[in-house]
Write an enzyme that holds these catalytic residues in place. Structure first.
Site, PDB file in Angstrom:
ATOM      1  N   TYR A  87      73.680   1.646-102.808  1.00  0.00           N
ATOM      2  CA  TYR A  87      74.265   0.997-101.343  1.00  0.00           C
ATOM      3  C   TYR A  87      73.913   2.035-100.459  1.00  0.00           C
ATOM      4  O   TYR A  87      73.837   3.344-100.485  1.00  0.00           O
ATOM      5  CB  TYR A  87      75.554   0.925-101.548  1.00  0.00           C
ATOM      6  CG  TYR A  87      76.307  -0.312-102.077  1.00  0.00           C
ATOM      7  CD1 TYR A  87      75.764  -1.519-102.037  1.00  0.00           C
ATOM      8  CD2 TYR A  87      77.252  -0.029-103.297  1.00  0.00           C
ATOM      9  CE1 TYR A  87      76.333  -2.593-102.468  1.00  0.00           C
ATOM     10  CE2 TYR A  87      77.788  -1.069-103.965  1.00  0.00           C
ATOM     11  CZ  TYR A  87      77.279  -2.261-103.663  1.00  0.00           C
ATOM     12  OH  TYR A  87      77.838  -3.528-103.872  1.00  0.00           O
ATOM     13  N   SER A 114      75.931   1.666-110.919  1.00  0.00           N
ATOM     14  CA  SER A 114      76.383   1.370-109.798  1.00  0.00           C
ATOM     15  C   SER A 114      76.730   2.672-108.921  1.00  0.00           C
ATOM     16  O   SER A 114      77.075   3.858-109.622  1.00  0.00           O
ATOM     17  CB  SER A 114      77.684   0.543-109.700  1.00  0.00           C
ATOM     18  OG  SER A 114      78.336   0.612-108.648  1.00  0.00           O
ATOM     19  N   THR A 156      70.919  -2.942-103.446  1.00  0.00           N
ATOM     20  CA  THR A 156      71.803  -4.138-103.229  1.00  0.00           C
ATOM     21  C   THR A 156      71.866  -4.360-101.742  1.00  0.00           C
ATOM     22  O   THR A 156      71.955  -3.543-100.873  1.00  0.00           O
ATOM     23  CB  THR A 156      73.473  -3.955-103.833  1.00  0.00           C
ATOM     24  OG1 THR A 156      73.174  -3.754-105.220  1.00  0.00           O
ATOM     25  CG2 THR A 156      74.111  -5.106-103.501  1.00  0.00           C
ATOM     26  N   LYS A 183      68.347  -6.643-104.890  1.00  0.00           N
ATOM     27  CA  LYS A 183      69.580  -7.648-105.500  1.00  0.00           C
ATOM     28  C   LYS A 183      70.228  -8.247-104.237  1.00  0.00           C
ATOM     29  O   LYS A 183      70.723  -7.405-103.326  1.00  0.00           O
ATOM     30  CB  LYS A 183      70.250  -6.734-106.415  1.00  0.00           C
ATOM     31  CG  LYS A 183      71.465  -7.414-106.818  1.00  0.00           C
ATOM     32  CD  LYS A 183      72.365  -6.745-107.852  1.00  0.00           C
ATOM     33  CE  LYS A 183      73.418  -7.273-108.429  1.00  0.00           C
ATOM     34  NZ  LYS A 183      74.386  -7.233-107.488  1.00  0.00           N
ATOM     35  N   HIS A 203      76.246 -12.087-105.375  1.00  0.00           N
ATOM     36  CA  HIS A 203      77.103 -11.131-105.572  1.00  0.00           C
ATOM     37  C   HIS A 203      78.143 -11.519-106.448  1.00  0.00           C
ATOM     38  O   HIS A 203      79.456 -11.155-106.380  1.00  0.00           O
ATOM     39  CB  HIS A 203      77.649 -10.312-104.462  1.00  0.00           C
ATOM     40  CG  HIS A 203      77.920  -8.921-104.697  1.00  0.00           C
ATOM     41  ND1 HIS A 203      76.885  -7.961-104.040  1.00  0.00           N
ATOM     42  CD2 HIS A 203      78.813  -8.203-105.331  1.00  0.00           C
ATOM     43  CE1 HIS A 203      77.428  -6.723-104.403  1.00  0.00           C
ATOM     44  NE2 HIS A 203      78.681  -6.993-104.897  1.00  0.00           N
TER      45      HIS A 203
HETATM   46  C1  GLV Z   1      81.104  -3.906-105.408  1.00  0.00           C
HETATM   47  O1  GLV Z   1      79.883  -4.138-105.699  1.00  0.00           O
HETATM   48  C2  GLV Z   1      81.862  -5.195-105.308  1.00  0.00           C
HETATM   49  O2  GLV Z   1      81.475  -6.326-105.426  1.00  0.00           O
HETATM   50  O3  GLV Z   1      83.305  -4.965-105.390  1.00  0.00           O
END
Ligand code: GLV
Length: 380
Positions: A130, A107, A156, A252, A276
């Protein structure tokens, strides 16, 4: 470890071993957690078709994901703060994924940096991005990912603003943990966790510290997303990312057939049907309920991956039956990491592998390619 027989056991152990703020961070959904619950409930509603007297002696779980061979039809999902579930969590998870022959996704919001993971593991991994307001940062982090031999980018797109997770606000979740009396007492009862953290390579957002101005003062997810994430993010930015990223691109956070078609037009290699993990738009439908419509809309034009609520091998079978090519596993492995460190991630992967294998056998299925909607019992 013998008493650990399923992912729920790993969750129970993680709950006892990881400080509350970090366990809750991983465990929570946003707002009333309706979507979080729907992800699980809708998977469980799908009933598998039991078949008998089929020769299932030559089963294989191997497949490809985003064009790469994978021993199992799932990859480890990108999870923020993984290194706060257990010291060096990202490195341990990447190693466990590698040993199991499946992809690992690091991530942007990881604790260990891209470079630390690359150096410690010496293997390629997937990188999740991100996009923040500062596009120079995006360019820079993508070249760092390339330099670390990441060949697949997971972009994402469902978190340009943060859905509130009430438990994070109540716990005052920060990195490193805020030294409130409550937190100190909590950490005092988690010595194994503390030891792993004290011996870790990083205690802060490894990819950002020293790369984003003002980041030194940021220790909260909400603070960082409010200041840095870009609410203006749109499909043109995705085109831009595609133009500067030479590797595979996975988008995503798709939950709508129109968005899926746009991803196809932009030439993405895969999409992840995802809400998510119920952490963003509360009230959104479960991922599994949207999967068949999206898979139908894109046909064979793009690879459809899936996440949201997977806790068992049967869940993976359900998602593949409804049109997913493969799945991403998030909380299931994070619980393993919090429970037992690296061996806990390996255990989580192994539990899912064995459960999937047995579910395949008992539905008369020998290979991943054979899985289809015929494995689901039609509901009246
Ligand atoms: C980050 O991706 C979260 O969902 O906290």
């Amino acid at each position: 470890m013998k008493s650990v027989t399923n992912i729920a056991d790993l969750r129970g152990l993680a709950r006892r071993r990881v400080p509350r703020a970090f366990f809750d961070y991983a465990d929570s959904g946003s707002y009333e957690e309706e979507t979080l619950r729907a992800n699980r409930a809708d998977l469980q509603k799908l009933k598998l078709r039991q078949r008998v007297l089929v020769d299932v002696s030559k089963r294989s779980l191997a497949t490809t994901i985003a064009g790469q061979p994978s021993a199992l039809p799932f990859a480890l999902a990108p999870i923020g703060f993984t290194g706060m579930q257990h010291g060096n969590g990202e490195i341990l998870a990447a190693e466990a994924a590698h040993a199991a022959g499946i992809p690992y996704t690091l991530s942007t919001m990881s604790i260990c940096s891209i470079e630390q993971v690359a150096e410690a593991t010496g293997r390629p991994f997937w990188f999740q991005l991100y996009v923040i307001r500062d596009r120079e940062f995006t360019k820079d982090i993508l070249s760092r990912a390339r330099a670390a031999k990441c060949d697949t980018l997971v972009l994402t797109v469902d978190l340009q603003l943060l859905g509130q997770r009430h438990r994070d606000v109540k716990n005052g979740m920060t990195v490193p943990p805020e030294l409130r009396i409550k937190n100190i007492i909590d950490i005092g009862t988690k010595p194994a966790w503390l030891w792993s953290i004290l011996n870790a390579k990083s205690w802060t957002f490894g990819n950002l510290a020293g790369h984003v101005k003002g980041m030194e003062k940021i220790n909260q997810l909400a603070q960082w997303t409010n200041q840095q994430f870009d609410p203006a993010l749109n499909w043109k930015d995705v085109e831009w990312i595609k133009s500067i990223w030479p590797g595979k691109l996975i988008i995503k956070g798709i939950l709508d057939a129109d968005d899926a078609r746009t991803a196809v037009k932009l030439g993405a290699d895969a999409i992840v049907v995802s809400n998510h993990g119920g952490r963003q738009l509360d009230g959104a439908p479960s991922s599994i309920s949207m999967l068949p419509g999206i898979a139908d809309a894109v046909g064979n034009d793009i690879e459809v991956l899936f996440d949201g609520g997977i806790r068992t091998g049967a869940d993976i079978l359900r998602a593949l039956a409804l049109g997913a090519h493969a799945c991403l596993i998030g909380r299931a492995y994070v619980y393993g990491l919090g429970a037992l460190g690296g061996p806990g991630v390996a255990k989580a992967i192994d539990i899912l592998r064995k459960e999937l294998d047995i579910a395949m056998a008992l539905t008369g299925t020998n290979s991943i390619a054979e899985i289809g909607p015929h494995l689901i019992v039609e509901q009246k």
